[in-house]
Design an enzyme around this catalytic site. Structure first.
Site, PDB file in Angstrom:
ATOM      1  N   ASP A  80     -12.847  -1.053   0.375  1.00 44.51           N
ATOM      2  CA  ASP A  80     -12.449  -1.289  -1.014  1.00 44.51           C
ATOM      3  C   ASP A  80     -11.002  -1.790  -1.133  1.00 44.51           C
ATOM      4  O   ASP A  80     -10.572  -2.179  -2.206  1.00 44.51           O
ATOM      5  CB  ASP A  80     -12.663  -0.037  -1.882  1.00 44.51           C
ATOM      6  N   HIS A  81     -10.269  -1.801  -0.015  1.00 47.41           N
ATOM      7  CA  HIS A  81      -8.875  -2.276  -0.033  1.00 47.41           C
ATOM      8  C   HIS A  81      -8.700  -3.631   0.643  1.00 47.41           C
ATOM      9  O   HIS A  81      -7.651  -4.248   0.509  1.00 47.41           O
ATOM     10  CB  HIS A  81      -7.955  -1.245   0.626  1.00 47.41           C
ATOM     11  N   HIS A 102     -10.118   0.547   4.577  1.00 45.43           N
ATOM     12  CA  HIS A 102     -11.339   0.970   3.912  1.00 45.43           C
ATOM     13  C   HIS A 102     -11.759  -0.286   3.160  1.00 45.43           C
ATOM     14  O   HIS A 102     -10.910  -0.973   2.573  1.00 45.43           O
ATOM     15  CB  HIS A 102     -11.072   2.112   2.918  1.00 45.43           C
ATOM     16  N   HIS A 135      -4.434  10.081   5.134  1.00 42.66           N
ATOM     17  CA  HIS A 135      -5.763   9.707   4.654  1.00 42.66           C
ATOM     18  C   HIS A 135      -6.783  10.006   5.762  1.00 42.66           C
ATOM     19  O   HIS A 135      -7.841   9.405   5.819  1.00 42.66           O
ATOM     20  CB  HIS A 135      -5.744   8.214   4.309  1.00 42.66           C
ATOM     21  N   HIS A 194      -4.505   0.284   4.389  1.00 41.98           N
ATOM     22  CA  HIS A 194      -5.402   0.856   5.395  1.00 41.98           C
ATOM     23  C   HIS A 194      -6.715   0.101   5.328  1.00 41.98           C
ATOM     24  O   HIS A 194      -6.975  -0.648   4.374  1.00 41.98           O
ATOM     25  CB  HIS A 194      -5.642   2.355   5.152  1.00 41.98           C
ATOM     26  N   HIS A 239      -6.912   3.623  -8.709  1.00 39.51           N
ATOM     27  CA  HIS A 239      -7.963   4.083  -7.788  1.00 39.51           C
ATOM     28  C   HIS A 239      -8.573   5.356  -8.383  1.00 39.51           C
ATOM     29  O   HIS A 239      -8.673   6.400  -7.736  1.00 39.51           O
ATOM     30  CB  HIS A 239      -7.319   4.375  -6.425  1.00 39.51           C
ATOM     31  N   ASP A 265      -4.175   4.880  -0.195  1.00 44.70           N
ATOM     32  CA  ASP A 265      -5.013   6.080  -0.307  1.00 44.70           C
ATOM     33  C   ASP A 265      -4.414   7.183   0.546  1.00 44.70           C
ATOM     34  O   ASP A 265      -4.100   6.977   1.721  1.00 44.70           O
ATOM     35  CB  ASP A 265      -6.432   5.791   0.202  1.00 44.70           C
TER      36      ASP A 265
END
Ligand SMILES: [Zn+2]
Ligand SMILES: [Zn+2]
Length: 289
Positions: free
Chosen positions: A69-70, A67, A162, A65, A250, A185
């Protein structure tokens, strides 16, 4: 060593808030010559190098996805592979992602590097970086999204929960020595539980929401934790799925000592899970068998 040996390595167990020793989200699955990277958070290229892999060796990258941080290191993976291309003669980077926001991100991620790309092409690189974006519609039932040329490794995806983030998925990798599931996530959900049925390892995001409920009440974290996977509920789901090994990643909050690590495992146990629990650290490697 059999060529079909499958390993799962955590390239990053962290979250957006930086923590010493924890790179951004990522999991690398290796089965024979097939090397698959799931998400590319902060410092993914560095972690891959530490485990002996460089971007030109990747068979494909999968996005769970969008975000930051990914995906913040996805451009680094693509640009590094491109810079190595003349040396290693590798093909385009395949990026498999849900249609919608992740596809939009993958198609645009190199745009800010236009000037750098043009300059390098004047001097060294004969062609621009090539990224093959393979987009699929996220589905509530698992669907195949990628397979290796010899069909020995097959990746399926299922839509997860999510929300409010759209287009989020979990992936399952089936290999000759067993299957591994990567949650991305998500709240704890039945879709990931079903996907993990029969798998050897479930790599799942973990958030100690219940344990921190008092402390986070009325803060922005209350809303954030609502769309992550509470560790106690995760234990319940993992027990129902029957998956024998649960790997937590995570990690929220990042454990800083043995007691913190034990708290994650205790939560999962209190949910009823009796299999093997690993509280992930960067570069932990697990053999799928
Ligand atoms: Zn995240
Ligand atoms: Zn997220």
């Amino acid at each position: 060593m059999s060529t079909s040996r499958t390993t799962v390595t955590l390239t990053g167990t962290g979250v957006p808030h930086p923590e010493v020793g924890r790179a951004g989200a990522g999991v690398c699955v290796r089965s024979g010559d097939t090397i698959l990277q799931f998400d590319a958070g902060r410092a993914t290229v560095m972690r891959l190098k530490e485990m002996g892999v460089t971007p030109h060796q990747l068979s494909a990258v999968f996005v769970t996805h969008v975000h930051s941080d990914h995906v913040v290191d996805l451009a680094d993976v693509a640009l590094t592979r491109w810079i190595q291309q003349e040396m290693y003669r590798c093909g385009p980077l395949t990026v498999v992602c849900p249609s919608g926001k992740p596809e939009r991100f993958a198609r645009r991620m190199l745009e800010p590097f236009d000037d750098d790309i043009a300059l390098r092409m004047e001097h060294v690189q004969p062609a621009p970086p090539r990224v093959d974006v393979v987009a699929f519609d996220p589905s509530p039932t698992p669907r195949e999204v990628w397979r290796s040329e010899d069909s020995s490794v097959v990746v399926t995806a299922v839509a997860v929960h999510h929300e409010p983030v759209p287009d989020a998925v979990a992936y399952r990798v089936d290999t000759p020595s067993g299957a591994v599931v990567i949650s991305g996530d998500t709240r704890v959900c039945a879709e990931v539980g079903s996907l993990a049925r029969g798998a050897a390892i479930l790599v799942h995001e973990a958030c100690r929401s219940r344990a921190m409920a008092e402390a986070t009440k009325g803060t922005p974290f209350e809303a954030i934790f609502e769309y992550h996977a509470d560790t106690v509920a995760l234990g319940e789901m993992a027990a129902q799925s029957g998956v024998p090994h649960l790997v937590l990643t995570h990690l929220i909050p990042a454990p800083r000592n043995d007691k913190d690590v034990a708290s994650f495992a205790d939560d999962v146990r209190s949910g009823g899970y009796q299999g093997t629990i690993s509280v992930g650290r960067d570069l932990d490697e697990f053999v799928v068998s």
